[in-house]
Design a protein around this motif. Structure first.
Motif, PDB file in Angstrom:
ATOM      1  N   ASP A  31       1.136  -1.423  -0.155  1.00 29.61           N
ATOM      2  CA  ASP A  31      -0.352   0.151  -0.436  1.00 29.61           C
ATOM      3  C   ASP A  31       1.097   1.566   0.283  1.00 29.61           C
ATOM      4  N   GLY A  51       0.249   4.263   0.873  1.00 23.82           N
ATOM      5  CA  GLY A  51      -0.014   4.568   2.358  1.00 23.82           C
ATOM      6  C   GLY A  51       0.868   4.296   2.587  1.00 23.82           C
ATOM      7  N   GLN A  52       1.234   3.585   2.845  1.00 29.11           N
ATOM      8  CA  GLN A  52       1.857   3.020   4.229  1.00 29.11           C
ATOM      9  C   GLN A  52       3.861   3.401   3.964  1.00 29.11           C
ATOM     10  N   GLU A  58       3.844   6.479   2.630  1.00 31.21           N
ATOM     11  CA  GLU A  58       3.674   8.077   2.936  1.00 31.21           C
ATOM     12  C   GLU A  58       3.440   8.208   4.524  1.00 31.21           C
ATOM     13  N   ALA A  59       2.997   7.167   5.229  1.00 36.83           N
ATOM     14  CA  ALA A  59       2.523   7.672   6.797  1.00 36.83           C
ATOM     15  C   ALA A  59       4.376   7.260   6.825  1.00 36.83           C
ATOM     16  N   ALA A  60       5.072   6.346   6.229  1.00 39.11           N
ATOM     17  CA  ALA A  60       6.383   6.312   6.790  1.00 39.11           C
ATOM     18  C   ALA A  60       7.507   7.727   6.347  1.00 39.11           C
ATOM     19  N   ILE A  61       6.740   8.205   5.379  1.00 36.60           N
ATOM     20  CA  ILE A  61       7.699   9.106   5.271  1.00 36.60           C
ATOM     21  C   ILE A  61       7.184  10.275   6.183  1.00 36.60           C
ATOM     22  N   LEU A  62       6.067  10.315   6.494  1.00 37.61           N
ATOM     23  CA  LEU A  62       5.278  11.008   7.651  1.00 37.61           C
ATOM     24  C   LEU A  62       5.715  10.827   8.748  1.00 37.61           C
TER      25      LEU A  62
END
Ligand SMILES: Nc1ncnc2c1ncn2[C@@H]1O[C@H](COP(=O)(O)OP(=O)(O)O)[C@@H](O)[C@H]1O
Ligand SMILES: [Mg+2]
Lengths: 392, 316
Positions: B203, B205-206, B208-212
């Motif tokens: 995903d 999104g995973q 992106e979540a890690a980037i954030l």
């Protein structure tokens, strides 16, 4: 805890090779798409002319139909999407080229985006671990957040072993452990069923009181927007349509789109004539005459609005069944408990009227003739040409 | 009394079984050809293994009037064969070195391809990496001679700068490196496909979540990509360990010379020679082959049990 300013923000998605031609071919076909984003030589303009000043600790909701650019805007604030034009400030600092991790923001995704191989605890602790926070401090923060979200008993579980609602709590927990300046949420409740969604909505309202930070929340659901937002930003086709408190956008929709988007059931629209007689205004619809309220007249006067054909909008809540008024036939009467939603056919036009059950003298059957009318205070007049509310 | 009680149950069971059969017959029809092929080519030949326990002459019926059963004689003969230990160690060393390089390589390649920013570049690279897989073994060994033969490219360069020509194909020490590196060069891209596919399911999104969350590119590979393909890695690991001693004879035979025979004679080449060349001794060859298969099955079971014990992943 921060102010966020978006100044003339714009996002252009460049064409992927070959895409432009496909688009051109489609242009010949009759336009039936719901989304009509502007297409320029550089690409598809997903967001433009976006101006918004968000106050410290404010809860802002971006709302609009799917594809209108809400997520794109949010992702630009997060730094996941490059800003094509304009400036983004967080706490007065220009953020356009700052890396996402240095913006002091946190984001909750629609599909949770949890790390599947990590326990709930590790999911929440991950960002703190990466920024080398001491172990005991991490532990304290994670447990605190878990306490707030009521997920302490699941800390050792993997996300796989949690329900949708619990997963979303973990995702929120992962965001709040960092005590971000700005909390971003992209349709966090869309994957939950209706009952859970209502519960979580209440939960977010409570959460907001506890963690006291700036929120930007994206949803396509106007109910969510109305219940959560301090202010609502209504978007369509990449443009802001209106910014205001839930009360403002409900009572004073800036244009036909906002009027139709906010409120359930949808506002009734009629073809009508606005007539000005000196300093007085009234609307004529189906030979039925309604005088507008003094405040409305004042605003129309201030804009020097002349007599013209208009689209008249009246909410079902504000339409009453009366002895006289516009004649119509009952098509369906939906019993909702405290009220009945009457779906009427007025000369081929669909009109919805909400009748409180307490005031109801009779029960309605299909085919009954009913007259309805409304007061001048609740009538909205929209220009036929621009769809704008003439009061603005 | 007991039987009176239990007898209705089997009837019921049988009824259910028939019902299932009726419900699922389209699927059964669909898998029938596959089952037939597996039966004909994988199960039926097992019957032939019987000759490993016989004093068998080419042309004899497998189960005939005059079949002479000799028990494990063929096996003991192999264990006492002077070639036994050299064969075992040659096969094992070739396979283990091949595994040590060949197993992680596709994983690393897949992770790198996935981390490549431009999707286009990644696609082109992947296509290029897949190419060598389609080179046939004979051509591959031909290429090796072109490069490393006495009058090959490498030797021409050595000669040009005034060195002595070296016959790499006659040197024992060159056999394994040439064999392993060329095999891996042929297959690293092909083997990476399965991991690339698994990675494309992650995903976004995973990430992106890690980037954030503040993860660097490398940390994202470590904490998002690698865990995502870990189940696949386990399965592939179990399967490769199961096939660890199962190297085929073709390539080794093609590269074999009198000079490198000491390291290039493998169980598989020995079986081939015993069973099909000179005076064929098919019973002996079958016994050796069976012994080799048993080693593989044991390895597979050990690998699977270990994996089941320490992770959630196993073949069965
Ligand atoms: N990566 C992309 N490339 C091209 N177009 C995109 C991309 N992401 C989104 N879009 C387009 O931009 C528009 C806005 O998308 P988005 O912000 O996701 O809408 P929503 O309001 O539903 O969240 C959509 O019409 C979408 O097709
Ligand atoms: Mg969206």
């Amino acid at each position: 805890m921060a102010e966020v300013q978006l100044k003339n923000i714009k996002k252009v998605y460049p064409f992927v090779s070959g895409e432009k031609k496909v688009k051109k071919k489609k242009a010949d076909e009759p336009e039936k798409k719901k989304v009509n984003l502007q297409i320029t030589n550089e690409g598809v303009v997903a967001v433009q002319a976006f101006n918004l000043d968000i106050k410290d600790k404010e809860f802002i909701v971006l709302v609009g139909p799917s594809g209108c650019g809400k997520s794109t805007t949010l992702r630009m604030v997060a730094g996941l999407e490059e800003i094509s034009g304009g400036e983004l400030y967080i706490d007065g600092k220009l953020m356009n080229d700052v890396a996402p991790k240095d913006r002091d923001i946190a984001m909750v995704f629609q599909n949770y985006a949890l790390y599947p191989h990590m326990s709930v605890y590790d999911n929440m602790a991950f960002s703190l671990k990466l920024s080398k926070v001491p172990k005991d401090e991490i532990d304290k923060k994670v447990r605190e957040a878990a306490e707030i979200l009521d997920i302490t008993q699941y800390l050792e579980r993997k996300p796989k072993a949690l329900s949708g609602g619990q997963r979303q709590r973990v995702a929120i927990g992962r965001a709040i452990v960092r005590a971000p300046k700005v909390m971003l949420m992209d349709e966090p409740l869309s994957n939950l069923d209706a009952k859970l969604r209502n519960e979580m909505r209440a939960e977010i309202i409570k959460l907001r009181k506890r963690i006291d930070t700036t929120f930007i929340y994206v949803t396509h659901d106007q109910t969510e927007a109305m219940t959560l937002g301090d202010r609502i930003v209504i978007m369509r086709d990449g443009y802001i349509q209106q910014i205001g408190t839930p009360q403002e956008v409900f009572n004073h929709p800036a244009n036909l789109f906002v009027a139709g988007f906010i409120g359930m059931p949808v506002m009734n629209f009629f073809d009508a004539n606005l007539v000005r007689e000196g300093k007085q205004y009234f609307v004529e619809v189906d030979g039925f005459k309604v005088e507008l309220s003094p405040e409305k007249e004042e605003r129309l006067l201030a804009n020097d609005v002349q007599s013209q054909p208009v689209t008249l909008g009246v909410r079902p809540e504000h339409t009453d069944v009366t002895e006289q008024g516009i004649a119509s036939k009952v098509e369906v009467a939906e019993m909702m408990g405290s009220s009945v939603h009457l779906h009427l056919d007025a000369n081929g036009k669909d009109v919805i009227v909400i009748v409180p059950t307490i005031d109801m003298k009779e029960s309605y059957k299909q085919g009954d003739t009913v007259h309805f009318s409304f007061k001048g205070k609740v009538a909205h007049v929209f220009s036929k040409e621009t769809d704008k509310n003439l009061e603005f | 009394m007991d039987s009176a009680k239990t007898s209705p149950a089997p009837v019921k069971k049988k009824g259910r079984w028939l019902k299932k059969l009726r419900e699922n017959y389209p699927f059964l029809v669909m898998i029938f050809p596959a089952v037939l092929v597996v039966f004909l080519f994988n199960y039926l030949p097992i019957y032939g293994l019987l000759i490993a326990f016989q004093d068998f002459m080419p042309g004899d019926p497998i189960l005939g009037e005059y079949t002479r059963w000799v028990g494990f004689d063929n096996f003991t003969r192999f264990f006492n064969d002077v070639q036994f230990w050299p064969l075992m160690s040659n096969t094992f060393l070739l396979c283990i070195f091949g595994f040590i390089i060949g197993f992680p390589l596709p994983i690393i390649v897949a992770l790198l391809l996935n981390a490549t920013k431009s999707r286009r570049t990644a696609k082109i690279l992947q296509t290029i990496f897949n190419g060598p897989h389609f080179i046939s073994l004979v051509v591959m060994v031909g290429m090796l001679t072109l490069f490393f033969g006495r009058y090959g490219l490498v030797n021409n360069i050595i000669a040009a700068i005034g060195g002595e020509r070296v016959s790499y194909f006659l040197q024992s020490s060159a056999f394994r490196p040439m064999y392993i590196l060329s095999s891996n060069w042929q297959d690293f891209g092909w083997s990476a496909i399965i991991y690339v596919a698994a990675l494309s399911n992650v995903d976004p999104g995973q990430h992106e979540a890690a980037i954030l969350d503040g993860a660097t590119r490398w940390q994202r590979v470590l904490h998002v990509d690698l865990p995502a393909i870990m189940p696949m890695v386990s399965v592939m690991l179990i399967m490769s360990i199961g096939g660890l001693m199962g190297v085929g004879y073709e390539k080794a035979l093609l590269m074999q010379t009198d000079g490198n025979l000491g390291v290039s004679e493998l169980i598989a080449t020995y079986v081939y020679k015993q069973g099909l060349t000179g005076v064929p001794d098919q019973a002996y060859a079958t016994a050796i082959g069976l012994f080799n298969s048993i080693i593989n099955v044991v390895l597979l079971i050990i690998a699977n049990t270990t994996s089941k014990r320490f992770s959630e992943n196993s073949l069965w």
